[in-house]
Design a protein around this motif. Structure first.
Motif, PDB file in Angstrom:
ATOM      1  N   GLU A 138      52.482  14.342 108.561  1.00 53.44           N
ATOM      2  CA  GLU A 138      51.910  14.913 109.759  1.00 53.44           C
ATOM      3  C   GLU A 138      53.032  14.817 110.970  1.00 53.44           C
ATOM      4  O   GLU A 138      52.800  15.559 112.112  1.00 53.44           O
ATOM      5  CB  GLU A 138      50.632  14.043 110.079  1.00 53.44           C
ATOM      6  CG  GLU A 138      50.919  12.600 110.591  1.00 53.44           C
ATOM      7  CD  GLU A 138      50.174  11.735 109.314  1.00 53.44           C
ATOM      8  OE1 GLU A 138      50.719  12.169 108.070  1.00 53.44           O
ATOM      9  OE2 GLU A 138      49.786  10.810 109.422  1.00 53.44           O
ATOM     10  N   ASP A 139      53.972  13.970 110.931  1.00 49.97           N
ATOM     11  CA  ASP A 139      54.990  13.975 111.943  1.00 49.97           C
ATOM     12  C   ASP A 139      56.102  14.913 111.614  1.00 49.97           C
ATOM     13  O   ASP A 139      56.872  15.516 112.697  1.00 49.97           O
ATOM     14  CB  ASP A 139      55.836  12.658 111.795  1.00 49.97           C
ATOM     15  CG  ASP A 139      54.780  11.657 112.264  1.00 49.97           C
ATOM     16  OD1 ASP A 139      53.693  11.813 112.948  1.00 49.97           O
ATOM     17  OD2 ASP A 139      55.103  10.343 111.929  1.00 49.97           O
ATOM     18  N   ASN A 141      55.365  18.143 109.843  1.00 45.90           N
ATOM     19  CA  ASN A 141      54.732  19.451 109.738  1.00 45.90           C
ATOM     20  C   ASN A 141      55.207  20.694 110.831  1.00 45.90           C
ATOM     21  O   ASN A 141      55.445  21.790 110.363  1.00 45.90           O
ATOM     22  CB  ASN A 141      53.145  19.594 109.812  1.00 45.90           C
ATOM     23  CG  ASN A 141      52.565  18.944 108.605  1.00 45.90           C
ATOM     24  OD1 ASN A 141      53.030  19.299 107.515  1.00 45.90           O
ATOM     25  ND2 ASN A 141      51.307  18.192 108.473  1.00 45.90           N
ATOM     26  N   ARG A 142      55.319  20.137 112.009  1.00 40.16           N
ATOM     27  CA  ARG A 142      55.594  21.039 113.072  1.00 40.16           C
ATOM     28  C   ARG A 142      57.002  21.557 112.847  1.00 40.16           C
ATOM     29  O   ARG A 142      57.344  22.621 112.931  1.00 40.16           O
ATOM     30  CB  ARG A 142      55.459  20.379 114.588  1.00 40.16           C
ATOM     31  CG  ARG A 142      54.060  20.165 115.046  1.00 40.16           C
ATOM     32  CD  ARG A 142      54.172  19.791 116.415  1.00 40.16           C
ATOM     33  NE  ARG A 142      54.600  18.442 116.443  1.00 40.16           N
ATOM     34  CZ  ARG A 142      54.536  17.690 117.507  1.00 40.16           C
ATOM     35  NH1 ARG A 142      54.078  17.836 118.588  1.00 40.16           N
ATOM     36  NH2 ARG A 142      54.987  16.325 117.261  1.00 40.16           N
ATOM     37  N   MET A 186      60.736  17.322 118.312  1.00 38.49           N
ATOM     38  CA  MET A 186      59.545  17.013 117.942  1.00 38.49           C
ATOM     39  C   MET A 186      59.953  16.106 116.501  1.00 38.49           C
ATOM     40  O   MET A 186      59.075  15.586 115.838  1.00 38.49           O
ATOM     41  CB  MET A 186      58.824  18.063 117.164  1.00 38.49           C
ATOM     42  CG  MET A 186      58.331  19.152 118.328  1.00 38.49           C
ATOM     43  SD  MET A 186      57.545  20.502 117.769  1.00 38.49           S
ATOM     44  CE  MET A 186      57.155  21.331 119.373  1.00 38.49           C
ATOM     45  N   ASN A 231      54.284  27.815 118.945  1.00 38.83           N
ATOM     46  CA  ASN A 231      54.396  26.448 118.427  1.00 38.83           C
ATOM     47  C   ASN A 231      55.603  26.035 118.783  1.00 38.83           C
ATOM     48  O   ASN A 231      55.850  24.873 118.750  1.00 38.83           O
ATOM     49  CB  ASN A 231      54.280  26.594 116.886  1.00 38.83           C
ATOM     50  CG  ASN A 231      52.929  26.671 116.490  1.00 38.83           C
ATOM     51  OD1 ASN A 231      51.964  26.684 117.358  1.00 38.83           O
ATOM     52  ND2 ASN A 231      52.513  27.224 115.196  1.00 38.83           N
TER      53      ASN A 231
ATOM     54  N   ARG B 217      46.433  21.580 124.902  1.00 37.58           N
ATOM     55  CA  ARG B 217      46.800  21.030 123.573  1.00 37.58           C
ATOM     56  C   ARG B 217      48.041  20.267 123.690  1.00 37.58           C
ATOM     57  O   ARG B 217      48.357  19.342 122.678  1.00 37.58           O
ATOM     58  CB  ARG B 217      47.492  22.453 122.888  1.00 37.58           C
ATOM     59  CG  ARG B 217      47.887  22.468 121.406  1.00 37.58           C
ATOM     60  CD  ARG B 217      48.398  23.896 120.871  1.00 37.58           C
ATOM     61  NE  ARG B 217      48.513  23.803 119.580  1.00 37.58           N
ATOM     62  CZ  ARG B 217      49.612  24.324 118.871  1.00 37.58           C
ATOM     63  NH1 ARG B 217      50.488  25.229 119.768  1.00 37.58           N
ATOM     64  NH2 ARG B 217      49.890  24.375 117.609  1.00 37.58           N
ATOM     65  N   LYS B 225      55.516  12.418 119.750  1.00 35.74           N
ATOM     66  CA  LYS B 225      56.636  12.671 118.622  1.00 35.74           C
ATOM     67  C   LYS B 225      56.119  12.057 117.377  1.00 35.74           C
ATOM     68  O   LYS B 225      56.416  12.609 116.332  1.00 35.74           O
ATOM     69  CB  LYS B 225      57.600  11.794 119.240  1.00 35.74           C
ATOM     70  CG  LYS B 225      59.028  12.227 118.293  1.00 35.74           C
ATOM     71  CD  LYS B 225      60.194  11.602 119.136  1.00 35.74           C
ATOM     72  CE  LYS B 225      61.472  12.479 118.533  1.00 35.74           C
ATOM     73  NZ  LYS B 225      62.610  12.472 119.281  1.00 35.74           N
ATOM     74  N   PHE B 227      52.606  11.735 115.508  1.00 35.21           N
ATOM     75  CA  PHE B 227      51.259  11.948 115.216  1.00 35.21           C
ATOM     76  C   PHE B 227      50.702  10.740 114.464  1.00 35.21           C
ATOM     77  O   PHE B 227      49.588  10.337 114.658  1.00 35.21           O
ATOM     78  CB  PHE B 227      50.952  13.258 114.517  1.00 35.21           C
ATOM     79  CG  PHE B 227      51.002  14.392 115.483  1.00 35.21           C
ATOM     80  CD1 PHE B 227      50.557  14.486 116.708  1.00 35.21           C
ATOM     81  CD2 PHE B 227      51.627  15.711 114.900  1.00 35.21           C
ATOM     82  CE1 PHE B 227      50.640  15.492 117.706  1.00 35.21           C
ATOM     83  CE2 PHE B 227      51.581  16.751 115.965  1.00 35.21           C
ATOM     84  CZ  PHE B 227      51.139  16.724 117.111  1.00 35.21           C
ATOM     85  N   TYR B 234      45.814  13.281 117.262  1.00 35.40           N
ATOM     86  CA  TYR B 234      46.300  14.137 116.048  1.00 35.40           C
ATOM     87  C   TYR B 234      45.127  15.030 115.734  1.00 35.40           C
ATOM     88  O   TYR B 234      45.215  16.319 115.752  1.00 35.40           O
ATOM     89  CB  TYR B 234      46.941  13.385 114.945  1.00 35.40           C
ATOM     90  CG  TYR B 234      47.324  14.472 113.869  1.00 35.40           C
ATOM     91  CD1 TYR B 234      48.333  15.404 114.145  1.00 35.40           C
ATOM     92  CD2 TYR B 234      47.025  14.125 112.430  1.00 35.40           C
ATOM     93  CE1 TYR B 234      48.695  16.360 113.167  1.00 35.40           C
ATOM     94  CE2 TYR B 234      47.500  15.079 111.461  1.00 35.40           C
ATOM     95  CZ  TYR B 234      48.241  16.162 111.969  1.00 35.40           C
ATOM     96  OH  TYR B 234      48.791  16.933 110.894  1.00 35.40           O
TER      97      TYR B 234
END
Lengths: 262, 279
Positions: A138-139, A141-142, A186, A231, B217, B225, B227, B234
């Motif tokens: 999940e960290d 994905n972006r 990110m 995004n 958002r 940084k 999630f 999240y």
């Protein structure tokens, strides 16, 4: 000229020229079922214009080489099916219009490599060695969405900040490389902030994030369907606001002594 | 395969310098070569926004026909001046006192107006539709210079999140107005009219638009940084992201619904129409 049962003769205008000048040249060329524009350009090379310059490589939409403008829209030659055009229409193919011309459909995209060099690369964490990196899905994905980029530079070509204003090229990195800044900011293991590099602030101060007016042409032309504006660019703008324009976040960081990214 | 170089066409005369025709680029005179109806989207956007601006300006300055018990126009809620109509249980908050002589709508409309003006979707819409910067992708803009949002006044777009906070407060008050719409014209609870349905649709769209905001958002989770260290945020970020994908649709739908709710109140308050009672 003979054509297969399903083929037809299409009218094309292809820009031919170099740094000295050029013009659109008319062609009539055979088109068969299932072909893409790059097939037709290759047929022109094979039958009518052997010295027509075009940059291409994979023919699968993955190398990002065959970027051009078809009927005025930045697209990959190899991913534009002939079936999206009517048989009657004249199809105009020109080189990318934001970059210096080399010859015919080939431009000098060196601007993009210069901008790539200006983005500081990933800063490895000091307390981890090679092989010790661990990240939760999940960290990442972006960032993984942004890694789909094939560097065709269609987004850089269509962005009006540099397309319509040559003088902005020095200050503005363009959507592809602002997305790179967002990706690194990110990244769960990027240690830049701890080592004194504030990517949020430098996005605004050194890479020209403020020039972006989020009109989304970069997202419209991306052949990989990356939502560059929603995004990457807008989240990066919000992160820059945290650093530069939001007194409450600044005060909160001072009082809570947070400063560090979480 | 032929190997001889073909005869090249005579070069066109050099295009005027600047922008897409800057020296060094392919010498093409046309400012764009698009053959589709690229002008339709910015023209429709500009027309839609202009229609709303004209309608809302008329209604905001009219200072009349904005309350028909139990409905209050969203343009006049909350009412922050003394010169508002008394609304039983309604949004009368006399913060400014009697010195305010203009329409009370002007005071409160600054906040939703600011929220929409600085909204990331509406920025795209009016930069394209009104300022032609750019009018459409790969269509050259007419301006010689461009500094984007780096300077005053456009650098002020960065305060969007503050308007988001204000928009949440306004949405809360409009929610209360919708609850009040479950009364009849004698202020008795447990009733519904056609207006109640109009208000319900409006408040759902207002909340959906407000919560789909890019700043929202970011605030709920986008700024993080890691999630994995914040599972609740999240989750929230994911939900807002789903809404955010429809931000443009919600922006238009809520713009139309807020005008429709106001117009409904206008029709009832001016006597042009009686609110049909459902129960």
């Amino acid at each position: 000229m003979t054509t297969a049962a399903t083929g037809y003769i299409a009218k094309f205008k292809v820009w031919r020229g170099d740094t000295e000048g050029g013009a659109l040249e008319d062609f009539e060329v055979e088109v068969n079922e299932g072909e893409v524009v790059l097939d037709i350009i290759h047929r022109l090379q094979a039958t009518q214009a052997p010295d027509l310059a075009v940059r291409w490589n994979c023919k699968a939409g993955k190398c990002g080489s065959c970027s051009a403008e078809i009927n005025g829209r930045p697209r990959l030659l190899c991913m534009t099916r002939m079936s999206v055009f009517t048989r009657e229409e004249t199809i105009t193919v020109t080189p990318l219009r934001a970059f210096p011309i080399v010859r015919d459909l080939v431009t000098n995209v060196g601007f993009n490599y210069q901008k790539a060099r200006e983005v500081p690369s990933f800063v490895p964490p000091q307390d981890l060695g090679p092989g010790e990196y661990r990240m939760m899905q999940e960290d990442v994905n972006r960032s993984q969405e942004f890694r789909k980029c094939i560097e065709c530079f269609l987004c850089q070509d269509t962005c009006h900040v540099v397309r319509d204003h040559e003088d902005n090229k020095e200050a503005f990195a363009g959507p592809r490389f602002l997305m790179r800044v967002a990706e690194l900011d990110m990244h769960p293991l990027d240690d830049a902030a701890e080592q004194g590099l504030d990517r949020k602030a430098t996005a605004q101060e050194e890479h020209g994030l403020g020039y972006c007016n989020i009109t989304k042409c970069c997202s419209e032309v991306c052949p990989e369907g990356i939502k560059i504006t929603d995004n990457a660019l807008i989240p990066l703008k919000e992160r820059a606001v945290d650093r530069k324009y939001d007194p409450l976040v600044w005060l909160g960081n001072k009082i809570m002594r947070r400063g560090q990214d979480t | 395969m032929a190997t001889e170089a073909t005869e090249r066409p005579a070069p066109d005369s050099p295009p005027p310098a600047g922008g897409v025709t800057a020296p060094g680029r392919a010498a093409i005179r046309e400012r764009h070569l698009r053959t589709d109806r690229w002008w339709l989207a910015p023209a429709a956007t500009a027309a839609g926004l202009l229609a709303f601006v004209i309608y809302s300006t008329w209604r905001a300055f009219a200072n009349t026909d904005y309350y028909a018990a139990p409905y209050v126009s969203p343009f006049y809620s909350p009412c922050l001046a003394e010169n508002c109509e008394p609304m039983k249980g309604g949004p009368n908050f006399d913060l400014l006192g009697g010195w305010w002589g203009l329409s009370p709508a002007i005071i409160i409309l600054i906040f939703p107006l600011g929220f929409r003006l600085t909204c990331y979707y509406y920025r795209k819409a009016y930069y394209r539709g009104f300022w032609a910067s750019p009018p459409a992708c790969a269509v050259a803009e007419p301006h010689k210079k461009y500094s984007g949002e780096t300077r005053f006044p456009l650098v002020l777009q960065n305060i969007h999140r503050y308007f988001f906070y204000a928009a949440v407060l306004v949405a809360l008050i409009l929610t209360w107005d919708t609850v009040l719409a479950f009364r009849n014209s004698d202020y008795e609870w447990g009733h519904m009219g056609l207006g109640t349905l109009v208000f319900l649709a409006n408040i759902v769209l207002i909340w959906a638009y407000t919560l789909s905001c890019h700043s929202c958002r970011h605030i709920v989770g986008g700024r993080l940084k890691h999630f994995s260290k914040h599972p609740v945020r999240y989750k929230l970020w994911g939900w807002v992201g789903k809404l955010n994908e429809r931000h443009m649709f919600l922006a238009w739908a809520s713009l139309i619904s807020v005008a429709a709710a106001d117009f409904y109140v206008y029709l009832v308050a001016s006597g042009a129409f009686d609110d049909p009672t459902l129960f």
